[in-house]
Enzyme design. Structure first.
Site, PDB file in Angstrom:
ATOM      1  N   GLY A 128      42.704 -18.696  53.289  1.00  0.00           N
ATOM      2  CA  GLY A 128      42.603 -17.826  54.458  1.00  0.00           C
ATOM      3  C   GLY A 128      43.812 -17.975  55.367  1.00  0.00           C
ATOM      4  O   GLY A 128      44.688 -18.810  55.127  1.00  0.00           O
ATOM      5  N   CYS A 164      43.873 -24.035  49.607  1.00  0.00           N
ATOM      6  CA  CYS A 164      44.740 -23.571  50.693  1.00  0.00           C
ATOM      7  C   CYS A 164      44.139 -23.872  52.073  1.00  0.00           C
ATOM      8  O   CYS A 164      44.070 -25.030  52.459  1.00  0.00           O
ATOM      9  CB  CYS A 164      45.054 -22.092  50.510  1.00  0.00           C
ATOM     10  SG  CYS A 164      46.555 -21.578  51.377  1.00  0.00           S
ATOM     11  N   HIS A 180      47.577 -22.103  44.811  1.00  0.00           N
ATOM     12  CA  HIS A 180      46.609 -21.105  44.350  1.00  0.00           C
ATOM     13  C   HIS A 180      46.469 -21.129  42.837  1.00  0.00           C
ATOM     14  O   HIS A 180      47.240 -20.478  42.125  1.00  0.00           O
ATOM     15  CB  HIS A 180      47.031 -19.708  44.820  1.00  0.00           C
ATOM     16  CG  HIS A 180      46.744 -19.450  46.256  1.00  0.00           C
ATOM     17  ND1 HIS A 180      45.615 -18.776  46.677  1.00  0.00           N
ATOM     18  CD2 HIS A 180      47.413 -19.800  47.370  1.00  0.00           C
ATOM     19  CE1 HIS A 180      45.620 -18.722  48.009  1.00  0.00           C
ATOM     20  NE2 HIS A 180      46.705 -19.337  48.448  1.00  0.00           N
ATOM     21  N   GLU A 239      44.409 -19.652  41.004  1.00  0.00           N
ATOM     22  CA  GLU A 239      44.024 -18.356  40.429  1.00  0.00           C
ATOM     23  C   GLU A 239      45.224 -17.459  40.195  1.00  0.00           C
ATOM     24  O   GLU A 239      45.094 -16.394  39.587  1.00  0.00           O
ATOM     25  CB  GLU A 239      43.031 -17.655  41.357  1.00  0.00           C
ATOM     26  CG  GLU A 239      43.633 -16.855  42.493  1.00  0.00           C
ATOM     27  CD  GLU A 239      44.291 -17.701  43.577  1.00  0.00           C
ATOM     28  OE1 GLU A 239      45.059 -17.142  44.386  1.00  0.00           O
ATOM     29  OE2 GLU A 239      44.035 -18.921  43.624  1.00  0.00           O
TER      30      GLU A 239
END
Length: 395
Positions: free
Chosen positions: A256, A285, A369, A371
């Site tokens: 976020g 994150c 990250h 992903e």
């Protein structure tokens, strides 16, 4: 499309011929160019991203709320835009700064021109900027505050725009999670994209994960579903009691935007309660940063942050180096980590902490990250590590 010879970046406040957009920094610097996307103006922190692919995923990453993104890769727009490569339904980035004019779509998956796509989401852009010079400035002096403005009529009040940039309070101390979080609890069942099939659907989950949404990228949720999880997404303001009422096997803390200490004023006490339950917890994150705060550490704002899809990170347990996708402007202060919180990954760019685990508890997090979207998939194993912790907990 027009060429890149006029107008070019300049610090003059006098509009060059043909200029329909400008990036005005808080110190009065003006970078002129050609407007793309929506018209209007937006204020934010000016940052740069070094990714060579995935501009659509970057522009829709909720972590970019409050930021104007400078793309260091010059050819933006060449794969067009589509309805699949998005990380949120409502982009929250403030604008985009490009070197070259948008190129025409040349990809079989494109359904529209990037310019039309940006207009549809109200995203303001400027091309024709010397992004090398701007990136060096950010690298050396930190991310400045600025206003991006697209005015086809060529009317600009530079003094007022510079004053607006100076008046903007900046991201430090700013809670932006409430702006990008979901408004109500919902189920997520979509799995990762595959060639010829598109996105799949999780119909036989093994575990139930509650994801606290501080600005979650959709591909993170897809990866959790792909790993065999039923995913229930709850707003950033959900309490530990709200989460535990859903009887999860594990808790996920999402990425976020904004200052983790600001969002942490309401989220950290709840995260601390969740850690104390002994349930597996995985943070990414902003979730990583707030987990660190909940464990007793501190965070601070970086000068220019890490943003790109080519960041080398070393796994301290195996010695393996992963090439990672990153987007963060705050970082955990390693000196403040409690004795039972162990760094697991480290940036090979600047040595900063990129991962944590808690000794004796099924709790871990990473700053980067796994992903991707965009970026390499070196770190997808972390989702399976989370599942393994839930397996172990279930006995």
């Amino acid at each position: 499309m027009s060429n890149n010879t006029s107008p070019e970046s300049t610090t003059t406040s006098q509009r060059p011929p043909g200029a329909t957009a400008a990036l005005v920094l808080a110190d009065g610097t003006v970078l002129w160019g050609r407007g793309i996307g929506a018209t209007g103006s937006a204020v934010g922190e000016v940052v740069f991203n070094t990714s060579m692919t995935g501009y659509q995923e970057v522009l829709t990453d909720p972590s970019y709320a409050g930021q104007i993104i400078t793309f260091t890769f010059p050819h933006i727009g060449n794969v067009g835009a589509n309805v699949e490569d998005v990380e949120t339904l409502t982009p929250s980035a403030r604008g985009a700064v490009l070197r070259a004019d948008l190129t025409e779509p040349a990809n079989w998956r494109a359904t529209r021109h990037l310019d039309a796509w940006m207009k549809s989401y109200g995203l303001i852009g400027i091309s024709g900027v010397d992004t090398r010079a701007l990136t060096r400035r950010i690298r050396d002096a930190g991310a400045p505050q600025g206003v991006i403005v697209h005015a086809p009529d060529g009317v600009f009040d530079i003094d007022a725009l510079a004053a607006q940039a100076r008046a903007w309070p900046g991201l430090e101390g700013m809670d932006l999670a409430k702006e990008v979080t979901c408004r109500q609890m919902h189920q997520w069942e979509q799995t990762c994209w595959s060639l010829g099939k598109g996105y799949g659907r999780q119909e036989n989950p093994r575990f139930h994960v509650v994801a606290m949404d501080f600005g979650a990228k959709q591909n993170i949720l897809r990866c959790l579903a792909d790993a065999g999880c039923k995913v229930t997404v709850v707003p950033a303001t959900a309490t530990a009691e709200d989460v535990l009422r859903l009887e999860p096997d594990g808790v996920f803390l999402s990425n976020g935007p904004g200052d983790p200490a600001a969002t942490g004023e309401y989220a950290v006490p709840e995260i601390r309660k969740l850690v104390d339950t002994g349930k597996p917890v995985f943070g990414i994150c902003l979730g990583h940063q707030m987990l660190a705060l909940a464990l007793g550490a501190k965070t601070y704002k970086m000068d220019n942050g890490h943003r790109g899809a080519n960041h080398p990170v070393k796994d301290l347990a195996t010695g393996k180096v992963e090439i990672t996708s990153q987007n963060h402007g705050f970082v955990v202060d390693e000196k403040t980590l409690p004795a039972d919180v162990v760094p697991t990954h480290r940036s090979l760019f600047d040595g900063s902490v990129e991962g944590l685990r808690v000794e004796g508890k099924p709790v871990f997090s990473v700053q980067y990250h796994p992903e991707a979207s965009p970026g390499p998939q070196d770190s997808h194993y972390l989702f399976h590590r989370f599942v393994e912790l839930m397996e172990k907990k279930a006995g």
